[in-house]
Scaffold this active site. Structure first.
Site, short mmCIF file in Angstrom:
data_model
loop_
_atom_site.label_atom_id
_atom_site.label_comp_id
_atom_site.label_asym_id
_atom_site.label_seq_id
_atom_site.Cartn_x
_atom_site.Cartn_y
_atom_site.Cartn_z
N ASP A 294 -0.21 4.99 1.09
CA ASP A 294 -0.45 5.88 2.22
C ASP A 294 -0.68 5.08 3.48
OD1 ASP A 294 -1.07 8.42 0.78
OD2 ASP A 294 -2.80 7.32 -0.10
N ASP B 89 0.73 -1.12 -0.12
CA ASP B 89 0.02 -0.01 0.12
C ASP B 89 0.90 1.16 -0.04
OD1 ASP B 89 -2.22 1.27 0.08
OD2 ASP B 89 -2.18 1.53 2.40
#
Length: 264
Positions: A15, A13
């Site tokens: 963020d 991922d």
């Protein structure tokens, strides 16, 4: 329990794992460099559908993270791939930004408000009441409802903002029709991403900062999962879930040495 196979591809991922509020998380640059040096297939993922992969490449590079365009996978790209598989060269009424409209154009979709096959809802900085009203009427008229991701809120400097999942709930309330979510935690986003880089789930790992999206999606796709504690989920939060990640670490810096470099 069968022993895990060596990790031959990585999904992470963005963020909360690599960056936080526009700033790289310590160790992110070293991790990306290690991935690139290893030659292993990898993807940086985001549920945010606002930006194109090219936009995100430029934004990350300004932060010192050099991620090639082809190694970025967004919920907009996953949504486009899903629609291309389901109904090639179809039509859609889209609420969203360039990341989503570009992805749909690239697969040959026609964007229209005249009897579209789909209403596709994505992230946007400004949700128009007029556009939402049109979406509701089109869904009531028979258009199928697709949503890029179920995230209910998104981050901003001023605090949380309503995101795609919240707006989807409004449309569902008005139409009685629930959307199909293409992004995390739907393992579809993981599987289409793995297919894009020619990787297999049994030898892949997913790194995330959220139990309810990243870890769940990786788990359901059959991947090894790593939870970092630099984002939304805290160590105390984990016990609230009926599933657990394979491994918990403080940050992405703790995973750099797990990426195997080629033998000389």
């Amino acid at each position: 329990m069968a022993e895990r196979k060596p990790i031959e591809s990585w999904l992470t991922d963005m963020d909360g794992v690599l960056i936080h509020e526009g700033t790289p998380i310590p160790g992110a640059d070293a991790f990306i460099k290690r991935l690139r040096d290893s030659g292993l297939p990898f993807l940086v993922l985001t549920n945010n559908s606002i930006y194109t992969a090219r936009d995100l490449h430029a934004r990350l590079k300004r932060m010192g993270l050099d991620v090639p365009v082809e190694n970025i996978w967004t919920s907009a790209l996953a949504t486009a791939q899903f629609l291309d598989d389901q109904r090639p060269r179809g039509t859609a009424y889209v609420i969203g930004e360039a990341g989503l409209t570009t992805a749909l154009h690239d697969i040959g979709y026609v964007l229209t408000d005249h009897e579209p096959d789909y209403v596709v809802l994505g992230e946007t900085r400004t949700y128009s009441f007029e556009a939402l009203t049109k979406a509701i009427r089109l869904i009531n008229g028979g258009a199928r409802f697709i949503c890029t991701n179920p995230d209910e809120t998104g981050p901003s400097a001023e605090g949380p903002l309503p995101a795609t999942g919240s707006v989807a709930a409004l449309i569902t309330k008005a139409t009685g029709k629930a959307p199909y979510f293409a992004g995390k935690p739907n393992p579809l986003m993981m599987r289409t991403g793995l297919n894009a880089i020619g990787a297999h789930s049994e030898t892949s790992a997913m790194i995330g900062d959220r139990m309810d999206t990243d870890v769940l999606a990786g788990l359901e796709a059959g991947m090894q999962t790593f939870l970092v504690l630099t984002g939304l989920t805290t160590e105390a939060d984990m016990d609230r879930y009926p599933f657990r990640p394979s491994t918990v670490v403080d940050s992405i810096a703790d995973l750099v040495d797990l990426v195997d470099l080629p033998t000389p």
